[in-house]
Design a protein around this motif. Structure first.
Motif, PDB file in Angstrom:
ATOM      1  N   GLN A  45      18.566 -24.065  -9.463  1.00 17.82           N
ATOM      2  CA  GLN A  45      18.702 -25.478  -9.110  1.00 17.82           C
ATOM      3  C   GLN A  45      19.489 -25.647  -7.808  1.00 17.82           C
ATOM      4  N   GLN A  46      20.556 -24.868  -7.648  1.00 18.52           N
ATOM      5  CA  GLN A  46      21.346 -24.948  -6.419  1.00 18.52           C
ATOM      6  C   GLN A  46      20.519 -24.516  -5.205  1.00 18.52           C
ATOM      7  N   ALA A  47      19.715 -23.486  -5.359  1.00 14.99           N
ATOM      8  CA  ALA A  47      18.871 -23.023  -4.257  1.00 14.99           C
ATOM      9  C   ALA A  47      17.832 -24.082  -3.895  1.00 14.99           C
ATOM     10  N   ALA A  48      17.255 -24.745  -4.904  1.00 15.28           N
ATOM     11  CA  ALA A  48      16.261 -25.790  -4.648  1.00 15.28           C
ATOM     12  C   ALA A  48      16.898 -26.985  -3.943  1.00 15.28           C
ATOM     13  N   GLN A  49      18.093 -27.355  -4.355  1.00 20.05           N
ATOM     14  CA  GLN A  49      18.789 -28.478  -3.718  1.00 20.05           C
ATOM     15  C   GLN A  49      19.151 -28.142  -2.275  1.00 20.05           C
ATOM     16  N   ALA A  50      19.568 -26.912  -2.030  1.00 17.54           N
ATOM     17  CA  ALA A  50      19.909 -26.501  -0.668  1.00 17.54           C
ATOM     18  C   ALA A  50      18.670 -26.511   0.222  1.00 17.54           C
ATOM     19  N   ALA A  55      15.451 -29.282   4.457  1.00 15.83           N
ATOM     20  CA  ALA A  55      14.180 -29.862   4.888  1.00 15.83           C
ATOM     21  C   ALA A  55      14.371 -31.311   5.312  1.00 15.83           C
ATOM     22  N   ASP A  56      15.233 -32.048   4.616  1.00 15.73           N
ATOM     23  CA  ASP A  56      15.474 -33.446   4.952  1.00 15.73           C
ATOM     24  C   ASP A  56      16.269 -33.583   6.243  1.00 15.73           C
ATOM     25  N   ALA A  57      17.073 -32.596   6.590  1.00 17.63           N
ATOM     26  CA  ALA A  57      17.962 -32.700   7.740  1.00 17.63           C
ATOM     27  C   ALA A  57      17.229 -32.487   9.062  1.00 17.63           C
ATOM     28  N   THR A  58      16.043 -31.860   9.052  1.00 17.10           N
ATOM     29  CA  THR A  58      15.341 -31.596  10.297  1.00 17.10           C
ATOM     30  C   THR A  58      14.175 -32.573  10.434  1.00 17.10           C
ATOM     31  N   PRO A  59      14.329 -33.601  11.254  1.00 19.16           N
ATOM     32  CA  PRO A  59      13.242 -34.566  11.433  1.00 19.16           C
ATOM     33  C   PRO A  59      12.122 -33.965  12.265  1.00 19.16           C
ATOM     34  N   PRO A  60      10.904 -34.462  12.081  1.00 20.03           N
ATOM     35  CA  PRO A  60       9.803 -33.938  12.882  1.00 20.03           C
ATOM     36  C   PRO A  60       9.982 -34.340  14.344  1.00 20.03           C
ATOM     37  N   PRO A  61       9.471 -33.536  15.247  1.00 21.70           N
ATOM     38  CA  PRO A  61       9.618 -33.876  16.661  1.00 21.70           C
ATOM     39  C   PRO A  61       8.818 -35.139  16.982  1.00 21.70           C
ATOM     40  N   PRO A  62       9.320 -35.957  17.887  1.00 24.84           N
ATOM     41  CA  PRO A  62       8.595 -37.179  18.226  1.00 24.84           C
ATOM     42  C   PRO A  62       7.311 -36.852  18.980  1.00 24.84           C
TER      43      PRO A  62
END
Length: 129
Positions: A45-50, A55-62
């Motif tokens: 669970q900790q690995a999945a949350q990390a 994944a959420d912290a890196t936004p797609p390039p504009p």
């Protein structure tokens, strides 16, 4: 001719021995202790949350392509000479011409301008991707 049968007295101990062997082999197949299972579940669970937070912290390039700037080309006859101007007007880094029934790759490249041409050689659509 009659075959000698196994006497009843010998069949019972053989069945007991087989049952005892089965019970011994089954008792050796215990799974991990509940504490070990809980620890493994917690780590997963900790690995999945990390991974999700990364994944959420890196936004797609504009995307630098803006197809709305070249929509005036729709309905015009396609000419190779319009590629450079359309690319510049849309702010695209690449241009792809899509002809009818042509196989195309489906990857999305936000900086690419796609010029769609119909069977008559007219520009039928422009989109980025």
């Amino acid at each position: 001719m009659q075959f000698p049968s196994t006497p009843r007295a010998l069949r019972r101990p053989a069945a007991l021995i087989a049952t005892a062997a089965l019970l011994l082999s089954l008792s050796a197949c215990k799974g991990p202790a509940p504490e070990e299972q809980d620890e493994a579940l917690s780590q997963a669970q900790q690995a999945a949350q990390a991974a999700a937070s990364t994944a959420d912290a890196t936004p797609p390039p504009p995307a630098s392509c803006d197809a709305s700037q070249v929509q005036g080309l729709v309905g015009q006859p396609y000419a190779e000479s319009m590629l450079a101007q359309a690319k510049e007007d849309a702010g695209a880094t690449d241009v792809r011409v899509l002809k009818p029934n042509q196989p195309v790759t489906m990857e999305f490249i936000g900086e690419r301008l796609n010029i769609e041409i119909d069977e008559k050689g007219m520009v039928s659509g422009l989109r980025c991707g």
